[in-house]
Design a protein around this motif. Sequence first.
Motif, short mmCIF file in Angstrom:
data_model
loop_
_atom_site.label_atom_id
_atom_site.label_comp_id
_atom_site.label_asym_id
_atom_site.label_seq_id
_atom_site.Cartn_x
_atom_site.Cartn_y
_atom_site.Cartn_z
N UNK A 132 7.09 -22.90 -2.24
CA UNK A 132 7.33 -21.52 -1.82
C UNK A 132 5.98 -20.80 -1.77
N UNK A 133 5.75 -20.09 -0.67
CA UNK A 133 4.50 -19.35 -0.48
C UNK A 133 4.71 -17.92 -0.94
N UNK A 134 3.91 -17.52 -1.91
CA UNK A 134 3.95 -16.15 -2.42
C UNK A 134 3.07 -15.30 -1.51
N UNK A 135 3.66 -14.29 -0.90
CA UNK A 135 2.94 -13.40 0.01
C UNK A 135 2.75 -12.06 -0.68
N UNK A 136 1.49 -11.68 -0.86
CA UNK A 136 1.16 -10.38 -1.43
C UNK A 136 0.84 -9.44 -0.27
N UNK A 137 1.61 -8.40 -0.15
CA UNK A 137 1.51 -7.48 0.98
C UNK A 137 0.89 -6.17 0.52
N UNK A 138 -0.25 -5.83 1.11
CA UNK A 138 -0.97 -4.59 0.76
C UNK A 138 -0.25 -3.39 1.37
N UNK A 139 0.36 -2.59 0.51
CA UNK A 139 1.00 -1.34 0.94
C UNK A 139 0.42 -0.16 0.15
N UNK A 140 -0.90 -0.15 0.00
CA UNK A 140 -1.54 0.94 -0.73
C UNK A 140 -1.25 2.29 -0.11
N UNK A 141 -1.01 2.31 1.19
CA UNK A 141 -0.81 3.56 1.91
C UNK A 141 0.46 3.43 2.74
N UNK A 142 1.64 3.56 2.13
CA UNK A 142 2.87 3.25 2.87
C UNK A 142 3.38 4.35 3.80
N UNK A 143 2.79 5.55 3.78
CA UNK A 143 3.41 6.63 4.56
C UNK A 143 2.45 7.59 5.25
N UNK A 148 5.83 5.56 -5.04
CA UNK A 148 6.18 5.71 -3.62
C UNK A 148 7.00 4.53 -3.11
N UNK A 149 6.66 3.32 -3.55
CA UNK A 149 7.43 2.15 -3.11
C UNK A 149 8.85 2.20 -3.68
N UNK A 150 8.99 2.63 -4.92
CA UNK A 150 10.33 2.80 -5.50
C UNK A 150 11.11 3.88 -4.74
N UNK A 151 10.45 5.00 -4.41
CA UNK A 151 11.11 6.08 -3.68
C UNK A 151 11.56 5.62 -2.29
N UNK A 152 10.83 4.69 -1.70
CA UNK A 152 11.20 4.14 -0.39
C UNK A 152 12.29 3.08 -0.50
N UNK A 153 12.69 2.74 -1.73
CA UNK A 153 13.74 1.74 -1.93
C UNK A 153 13.29 0.32 -1.64
N UNK A 154 12.02 0.03 -1.87
CA UNK A 154 11.44 -1.26 -1.49
C UNK A 154 12.17 -2.46 -2.08
N UNK A 155 12.67 -2.35 -3.28
CA UNK A 155 13.37 -3.50 -3.90
C UNK A 155 14.69 -3.81 -3.19
N UNK A 156 15.21 -2.87 -2.43
CA UNK A 156 16.49 -3.08 -1.74
C UNK A 156 16.31 -3.57 -0.30
N UNK A 157 15.10 -3.81 0.14
CA UNK A 157 14.87 -4.24 1.51
C UNK A 157 15.39 -5.65 1.77
N UNK A 158 15.65 -6.39 0.72
CA UNK A 158 16.15 -7.76 0.84
C UNK A 158 17.13 -8.02 -0.29
#
Length: 172
Positions: free
Chosen positions: A3-14, A49-59
């Motif tokens: 499994x490939x672990x992908x780290x996605x840079x979202x320092x500036x999500x909005x 900000x990522x929690x406020x965007x609901x990031x954990x629920x995207x999948x």
Amino acid sequence: RRVIRVAYDLRDPTRSGIARSALSLARAFAQRLEADRRFELVLCGPLDRLEALGARSWSTRPIDIVNWNAGRLSMAAQRSWRATSANVGEALWFFPHWDVPWYALPQRYVVMVYDLTLQLHPGATGRARRWLSRRWVRRAMKYARRVVVASDATARDIAAYQLETASRVRRI
């Protein structure tokens, strides 16, 4: 199968157009996790900000979040990079902007370059920022496994600007 672990840079999500595009790509990748078991996702950005965007629920599959509360093109990002990278562990990094960490580059990363406006058009920014951006984007592309672009025009600009990178450019 690994499994490939992908780290996605979202320092500036909005904050900007690039940020909104990066956010859309992150959501699309997260949704793809449901059908493609080859990957797992770690989002790296401001936890609140990522929690406020609901990031954990995207999948329906788990998404890790590593707090990286530092803006793009900032000294805070450079200072906090080693700790952030250590918190993520071994991963293939995706940077949706060419401001990859200057010190201690990740071993494996993909960078997205939307355009070379700052580098190619003298009136687009001041001299100091153009000088810095030229060096930064060249370095980011030089060591990237892949350079992702959104248009054929940007792919052509990259080929003219940094020929040795052209074979690693992919348009999405």
